[in-house]
Scaffold this motif. Sequence first.
Motif, short mmCIF file in Angstrom:
data_model
loop_
_atom_site.label_atom_id
_atom_site.label_comp_id
_atom_site.label_asym_id
_atom_site.label_seq_id
_atom_site.Cartn_x
_atom_site.Cartn_y
_atom_site.Cartn_z
N ALA A 9 6.22 3.49 -5.11
CA ALA A 9 5.45 3.23 -3.91
C ALA A 9 4.49 4.39 -3.67
CB ALA A 9 6.35 3.07 -2.69
N THR A 10 3.25 4.06 -3.39
CA THR A 10 2.26 5.08 -3.05
C THR A 10 2.00 4.99 -1.55
OG1 THR A 10 1.27 4.89 -5.23
CG2 THR A 10 -0.06 5.95 -3.53
N ASN A 11 2.08 6.15 -0.90
CA ASN A 11 1.95 6.20 0.56
C ASN A 11 0.90 7.22 0.97
OD1 ASN A 11 4.29 4.46 1.00
ND2 ASN A 11 5.51 6.21 0.37
N ARG A 12 0.07 6.84 1.92
CA ARG A 12 -0.89 7.77 2.51
C ARG A 12 -0.16 8.53 3.63
NH1 ARG A 12 -4.62 4.25 3.69
NH2 ARG A 12 -3.74 3.78 5.72
N LEU A 13 -0.32 9.83 3.66
CA LEU A 13 0.27 10.64 4.73
C LEU A 13 -0.65 10.69 5.94
CD1 LEU A 13 1.71 13.66 2.70
CD2 LEU A 13 2.94 11.67 3.57
N LYS A 14 -0.06 10.89 7.09
CA LYS A 14 -0.84 11.11 8.30
C LYS A 14 -1.57 12.44 8.14
CE LYS A 14 2.27 8.50 11.24
NZ LYS A 14 3.19 8.48 12.36
N PRO A 15 -2.77 12.55 8.69
CA PRO A 15 -3.53 13.80 8.56
C PRO A 15 -2.73 15.00 9.05
CG PRO A 15 -4.91 12.06 9.48
CD PRO A 15 -3.51 11.53 9.44
N GLY A 16 -2.73 16.06 8.24
CA GLY A 16 -2.06 17.30 8.60
C GLY A 16 -0.55 17.28 8.47
N PHE A 42 15.41 9.67 -8.53
CA PHE A 42 14.62 9.55 -7.32
C PHE A 42 13.73 10.78 -7.24
CE2 PHE A 42 13.57 10.46 -2.97
CZ PHE A 42 13.24 9.23 -2.45
N ASN A 43 12.42 10.56 -7.23
CA ASN A 43 11.47 11.67 -7.19
C ASN A 43 10.30 11.32 -6.29
OD1 ASN A 43 12.31 13.69 -9.48
ND2 ASN A 43 12.62 11.64 -10.29
N GLU A 44 9.73 12.34 -5.63
CA GLU A 44 8.52 12.15 -4.85
C GLU A 44 7.49 13.16 -5.33
OE1 GLU A 44 6.96 12.36 -0.25
OE2 GLU A 44 8.90 11.41 -0.65
N TYR A 45 6.27 12.68 -5.50
CA TYR A 45 5.15 13.50 -5.96
C TYR A 45 4.01 13.40 -4.96
CZ TYR A 45 7.47 13.24 -10.52
OH TYR A 45 8.38 13.31 -11.54
N GLU A 48 -3.02 16.44 -5.20
CA GLU A 48 -3.42 17.84 -5.00
C GLU A 48 -3.88 18.12 -3.58
OE1 GLU A 48 -6.33 18.51 -8.07
OE2 GLU A 48 -4.78 18.91 -9.57
N ARG A 49 -4.45 17.16 -2.92
CA ARG A 49 -4.95 17.36 -1.55
C ARG A 49 -3.84 17.27 -0.50
NH1 ARG A 49 -8.39 13.57 0.39
NH2 ARG A 49 -7.53 12.02 -0.99
N GLY A 50 -2.65 16.78 -0.91
CA GLY A 50 -1.57 16.62 0.05
C GLY A 50 -1.80 15.48 1.02
N ALA A 51 -2.60 14.52 0.62
CA ALA A 51 -2.91 13.38 1.48
C ALA A 51 -2.14 12.13 1.09
CB ALA A 51 -4.41 13.08 1.43
N GLU A 52 -1.54 12.14 -0.10
CA GLU A 52 -0.88 10.95 -0.63
C GLU A 52 0.36 11.37 -1.41
OE1 GLU A 52 -3.19 7.49 -2.52
OE2 GLU A 52 -2.48 8.68 -4.22
N VAL A 53 1.40 10.56 -1.29
CA VAL A 53 2.63 10.79 -2.06
C VAL A 53 3.02 9.51 -2.78
CG1 VAL A 53 3.52 12.62 -0.57
CG2 VAL A 53 4.14 10.25 -0.09
#
Length: 127
Positions: A9-16, A42-45, A48-53
């Motif tokens: 699953a690819t998830n966008r993070l909330k800003p900041g 089970f792994n999360e990546y 580089e911008r820290g905007a998406e995992v």
Amino acid sequence: MSGPFIFIATNRLKPGKFGDERARVPGLVEFIEAKELKLLAFNEYANERGAEVAVVEVHPDADSMAFHMEVVAERAAAAYADTVDATTSIQVFGTPSDAVMDMLRRQAGAGVPLHVKPVHLGGFVRR
């Protein structure tokens, strides 16, 4: 022989919220590792911008995935409240049960791509 059941699953993070997500994940990993003895990986990546995992899970079968979704339901809801803005795509490798597909559709929401590749042609998982 059927292959493992793999979920990405690819998830966008909330800003900041990258720092909060980075702080949240070790406790989540510890919880999952203790509660889900069948789960192979089970792994999360993060990008580089820290905007998406991306969450990458390797299960022995679809039943393990269904169990996982029940075990982490509360923590997933908290993540969506605190750090995760939205799921942007889901990939499934293996044959999901109808129950797993229903859960994934609910998790993904309308308009989120859900790609399923059910036919395992070959490979291996070391244990």
